[in-house]
Every structure is written in C-alpha cells, then in structure tokens.
Design a protein around this motif. Sequence first.
Motif, PDB file in Angstrom:
ATOM      1  N   LYS A 418       0.833  -1.212   0.000  1.00  0.00           N
ATOM      2  CA  LYS A 418       0.000   0.000   0.000  1.00  0.00           C
ATOM      3  C   LYS A 418       0.860   1.251   0.000  1.00  0.00           C
ATOM      4  O   LYS A 418       0.574   2.225  -0.704  1.00  0.00           O
ATOM      5  CB  LYS A 418      -0.925  -0.010   1.212  1.00  0.00           C
ATOM      6  CG  LYS A 418      -2.054  -1.030   1.132  1.00  0.00           C
ATOM      7  CD  LYS A 418      -2.934  -0.979   2.365  1.00  0.00           C
ATOM      8  CE  LYS A 418      -4.063  -2.010   2.276  1.00  0.00           C
ATOM      9  NZ  LYS A 418      -4.919  -1.996   3.502  1.00  0.00           N
ATOM     10  N   GLN A 421       2.346   1.712  -3.426  1.00  0.00           N
ATOM     11  CA  GLN A 421       1.348   2.211  -4.380  1.00  0.00           C
ATOM     12  C   GLN A 421       1.188   3.725  -4.264  1.00  0.00           C
ATOM     13  O   GLN A 421       1.021   4.421  -5.277  1.00  0.00           O
ATOM     14  CB  GLN A 421       0.012   1.499  -4.144  1.00  0.00           C
ATOM     15  CG  GLN A 421       0.015   0.043  -4.583  1.00  0.00           C
ATOM     16  CD  GLN A 421      -1.249  -0.696  -4.155  1.00  0.00           C
ATOM     17  OE1 GLN A 421      -2.015  -0.220  -3.304  1.00  0.00           O
ATOM     18  NE2 GLN A 421      -1.471  -1.869  -4.736  1.00  0.00           N
ATOM     19  N   ILE A 422       1.245   4.229  -3.045  1.00  0.00           N
ATOM     20  CA  ILE A 422       1.190   5.686  -2.844  1.00  0.00           C
ATOM     21  C   ILE A 422       2.381   6.348  -3.521  1.00  0.00           C
ATOM     22  O   ILE A 422       2.251   7.384  -4.195  1.00  0.00           O
ATOM     23  CB  ILE A 422       1.173   6.007  -1.334  1.00  0.00           C
ATOM     24  CG1 ILE A 422      -0.130   5.509  -0.697  1.00  0.00           C
ATOM     25  CG2 ILE A 422       1.350   7.511  -1.104  1.00  0.00           C
ATOM     26  CD1 ILE A 422      -0.165   5.639   0.820  1.00  0.00           C
ATOM     27  N   GLN A 423       3.556   5.735  -3.391  1.00  0.00           N
ATOM     28  CA  GLN A 423       4.764   6.300  -3.990  1.00  0.00           C
ATOM     29  C   GLN A 423       4.726   6.218  -5.519  1.00  0.00           C
ATOM     30  O   GLN A 423       5.175   7.148  -6.206  1.00  0.00           O
ATOM     31  CB  GLN A 423       5.986   5.560  -3.446  1.00  0.00           C
ATOM     32  CG  GLN A 423       6.185   5.767  -1.953  1.00  0.00           C
ATOM     33  CD  GLN A 423       7.173   4.795  -1.334  1.00  0.00           C
ATOM     34  OE1 GLN A 423       8.255   4.577  -1.867  1.00  0.00           O
ATOM     35  NE2 GLN A 423       6.802   4.203  -0.210  1.00  0.00           N
ATOM     36  N   ARG A 426       2.677   8.983  -6.691  1.00  0.00           N
ATOM     37  CA  ARG A 426       3.355  10.262  -6.472  1.00  0.00           C
ATOM     38  C   ARG A 426       4.413  10.524  -7.541  1.00  0.00           C
ATOM     39  O   ARG A 426       4.581  11.658  -8.002  1.00  0.00           O
ATOM     40  CB  ARG A 426       4.004  10.247  -5.088  1.00  0.00           C
ATOM     41  CG  ARG A 426       4.815  11.504  -4.752  1.00  0.00           C
ATOM     42  CD  ARG A 426       5.501  11.338  -3.411  1.00  0.00           C
ATOM     43  NE  ARG A 426       4.538  11.125  -2.347  1.00  0.00           N
ATOM     44  CZ  ARG A 426       4.676  10.222  -1.387  1.00  0.00           C
ATOM     45  NH1 ARG A 426       5.723   9.426  -1.355  1.00  0.00           N
ATOM     46  NH2 ARG A 426       3.748  10.083  -0.460  1.00  0.00           N
ATOM     47  N   ASP A 484       3.901   7.628   4.658  1.00  0.00           N
ATOM     48  CA  ASP A 484       3.148   6.821   3.698  1.00  0.00           C
ATOM     49  C   ASP A 484       2.566   5.574   4.366  1.00  0.00           C
ATOM     50  O   ASP A 484       1.428   5.170   4.073  1.00  0.00           O
ATOM     51  CB  ASP A 484       4.051   6.411   2.531  1.00  0.00           C
ATOM     52  CG  ASP A 484       4.411   7.598   1.645  1.00  0.00           C
ATOM     53  OD1 ASP A 484       3.694   8.604   1.687  1.00  0.00           O
ATOM     54  OD2 ASP A 484       5.423   7.498   0.924  1.00  0.00           O
ATOM     55  N   GLY A 487      -0.419   6.525   6.095  1.00  0.00           N
ATOM     56  CA  GLY A 487      -1.464   7.086   5.248  1.00  0.00           C
ATOM     57  C   GLY A 487      -1.585   8.590   5.355  1.00  0.00           C
ATOM     58  O   GLY A 487      -2.648   9.155   5.063  1.00  0.00           O
ATOM     59  N   GLU A 489      -0.669  12.460   4.294  1.00  0.00           N
ATOM     60  CA  GLU A 489      -0.218  13.214   3.133  1.00  0.00           C
ATOM     61  C   GLU A 489       0.981  14.097   3.469  1.00  0.00           C
ATOM     62  O   GLU A 489       1.822  14.358   2.616  1.00  0.00           O
ATOM     63  CB  GLU A 489      -1.356  14.084   2.588  1.00  0.00           C
ATOM     64  CG  GLU A 489      -2.507  13.300   1.979  1.00  0.00           C
ATOM     65  CD  GLU A 489      -3.541  14.210   1.344  1.00  0.00           C
ATOM     66  OE1 GLU A 489      -3.287  15.445   1.291  1.00  0.00           O
ATOM     67  OE2 GLU A 489      -4.587  13.699   0.898  1.00  0.00           O
TER      68      GLU A 489
END
Length: 515
Positions: A418, A421-423, A426, A484, A487, A489
């Motif tokens: 997870k 995936q955020i990275q 980004r 990250d 979760g 920002e």
Amino acid sequence: MLVKSYCAAVNGLEVTTVTVEVSISHGTYFHLTGLADTAVKESYDRIKAALANTGNTIPVVDITVNLSPADIKKEGSGYDLPIAIALLAACDKMDCSALDKYMLVGELSLDGQLQPIRGALPIAIRARKEKFKGLIVPQQNIREAAVVNQLEVYGMESIVDVIRFLNGDTSYQPTHIDTRKEFYEQQNQFESDFSDVRGQESVKRALEVAAAGGHNLIMIGPPGSGKSMLAKRLPSILPPLSLAESLETTQIHSVAGKLDRDTSLISQRPFRAPHHTISQVALVGGGTNPQPGEISLAHNGVLFLDEMPELSRSVLEVLRQPLEDRKICISRAKYNVEYPCSFMLVASMNPCPCGYYGDPTHHCVCTPGQIQRYMNKISGPLLDRIDIHCEIQAVPFADLSKMQPGEPSAVIRERVIKARQIQEARFKDFKGIHCNAQMTERMLHQFAEPDEASMDMLRMAMERLKLSARAYSRILKVARTIADLAGSEKVETMHIAEAIGYRNLDRGDWAERGI
C-alpha cells in the motif's frame, strides 16, 4: 563456396547479431578471423571431433571462418553450433536454404551433444528484434529463451537434431511457456516468514520501513541476536516483482550463468549474501571476461553484507557510487560495460571485535582503541548512504519461549505494498523514480518538506548528532516513508522523530557513547 549462419555476441547486457561466414577453397588450413578469444579459437577442434563422432566428416580443404562484425570481441563457446552448421552447408553436407531464418547458439561436446550457454534470454530478445523466424538453443536453455514471445524457440539435444530440423527431415515443435501463469504462481512462495521471529518488534518495524521505501539498512548487535535471521526474511515483505523488473533481473542472471535449468523468469526478488572475503571485482563485476558482480545480481532485490566490518575497506568503499547512481560502469583498457544495480543494501555488524559491547548479559573484553578501530572500518561517507541504523539486542528467554507466532510476512507485506502504491502514484511523472529512497533533493522539497515544529526538531538532531547534509536528506526520505505507511499526506513531527531515531549509529552518537 560461401555460406552464412547467424548467432549473437553478448557484451555486458548488450547483444550484437554476429554473422558467421564460412568459405572453403583448395588447401589444408583453418583460418578464424573476427576478434575471437581462446574459447572460440578452440572451436574447430571440438567441431571436428563432434562431426566425426556423428558421422559427418569434413573434407580436407582450406577453411576460412569470419565472425562479423570483426571489431567486436567474441567470447565463449556458444559459436560452436553456428560455425559447425555453416561448415557442413559449405561442404554440401546439408541444406543451407533455411539458415537465414534462424539464429543458432550452443556449445558442442565431442560426441555432438549441445551444452548450455550463457545469455540465452538476451540473445532471444535480440533474435526477435532482428525479426528472425526462430532461435535454436541447447535443451538446457530452452525455458529461459522461450520466455520471449513472437519467436519460435527450439531446444535441441545434439547437432544431429539441428541438421535434421534445418534439412526438413524431422518436424520439431517450438516450445511455448505460459510465462505469466508461472510467474504469478511462484511470487508468494517463501521458505522463511516473519511469523517465525519472536520479539525484536523495533527491528521488524525498521525492516518494514526499509521495505516500504526501498531504504538501505544496517543492524548492529551482539552475536546470536537474530540479525541474519531477520535479514533473510526481508524478501518476504518486499513488493512482488513486476514483469518488467523480472525480465531485467532474469537477463542479468542469464548473462552470469546463474539461472537454474527449470527457471524461466525469476519470480522473487533476489537475495544475495556474499562472504566477507569477497573481492572488489566479484562485488561490482568485471574480470578478464566481464561478468555481473554481486551488486548487479542483487538488482531489484537485496544485497546482504553480514559482518560488514570484516569486509576489506577497499571493497566497502566501491559501494559508494553504485548506492547513489544505481548502476555500475566498468571501464577497462579493452572494454566498457554498464550493469544496473538498483538494490537494497542490508548490512549487519557487531558493536566491537568480541561482539558484546553494551550487552547486559556478557562482559566486553575489547579496549576502547580496539572498538574505535573496528568501528572505523565503515567510513562516514558510506554510513551516510545507509538510511536506517538500528540496534538490536538478544531476545530475553521470556520472549523467546513464547509459543504464539509473530506477525506473518503476508500482513506486513500488505502494508508495504500500500505504501509503495502511494509512492508510484506520487512519482508517476518522474522517469526512473519508483520509491522514496530514489528521490532527488528537489523532490524532497516538493514531497517531504517538514513543518516548522518538525524542522526545529530536525535542526536540534543535526547539531547534537553532528549529521551531514546527506544524512539530513536521508532522514527526510525515511520520514516520508513512515508517513506513507501511516497514510498521511504530510510529513509530521512524529514521522520526523521516528526517522531521527533510525540515525543512532552516526559518528557523533558513537563518540558520545565512548566507542
């Protein structure tokens, strides 16, 4: 008579199509041109014996073999098969009408059997790019070569099979492998799991952060505290390889000759753990015939250096540039090759030569000078390039004797995926950037800028621990990864505080502790 067949030369990860030109005329000599090494020059003796033992004799003629382009060095024994086939065709011993449709590679044993060669996968990719109809390889190389689609790949046991196939006497079926099915089936099969680890929760957390952001990590602790055991379980929580990463990794292992016979694509991230007596060349690559080193074999995976101070100082220092650039350029008088080496460095070490400095259960017998010399084996610039430093203590018997298992790798891996995936979202507009550890200085200001309170905390840590500018960047990158995982920002004070806690082995801190 002049006949041509086709094969390939592998230099680093670059593959060049080689045209084998065989011309015969009246005479008794054998000439080989085209910048061939000793293994290629010896091919005539192997070819002559192999053909004789399979009922194909070569008439007494003057033979000239040219490997074009002639200015590229030819290495290895993979040229045996294309030279032998072109020679038979030039002597009217077989049909030569299909030679321009197929690329041929393979070593010949004296009884005519085909032996495996290195680099079958990149050769197959080159054959498809050159629009050959098919590729003929030894049977042992069939699975790695058959990974390439839109190319007919044939695995042959002997030169007799190749002759029959090219003459059209026997029908052979190309090998097809369901690459995606095999790849995804084997991605989650790990021998080791974090559920086997009792205690060490802080170190597990550090490994989770390292896996989530692709950060380098070093563990320091007494013998038997679990450093190697934890490091070996790191691949089980890393994100699964993508097909593109797997193909790139498999090519490196194919060129190095490290693929197992039953392997098509590498489905799990590599874990390389070289012995501390390793040389510079073995670590970074090179040699008389250039080969990938351990840092390239660990590409897209983990390089584990156990007992890091026991490696020679010169070997450790060559890691500086690859850790920054994620590629290694090997320049020698006769060649210049480049290998990718984007790996996670995980290292372990004892706190002193005897291993028990600071251990409450054992007495350290080392003098302060011995401890200082031992620590100085790892230079400050190299230590700066390691994002996460964590101390580890032996697990008390009360925790070790607990029967309940620890958190399984699958659960930790979900959190890591997870965060990755955020990275990926980004950095989607930044080429070559996939995780927080790869961020540039400009990207740090864009994505990991701390607030005023966090900046004050970071300023105090920089002054107290005497951290370098590179260490400052590492703290911000680790803090971004921690955010990250949570979760968040924005990078908050708690994230900066935890990231600073992972710099407790910096030079200033060691000095304060009297090491």
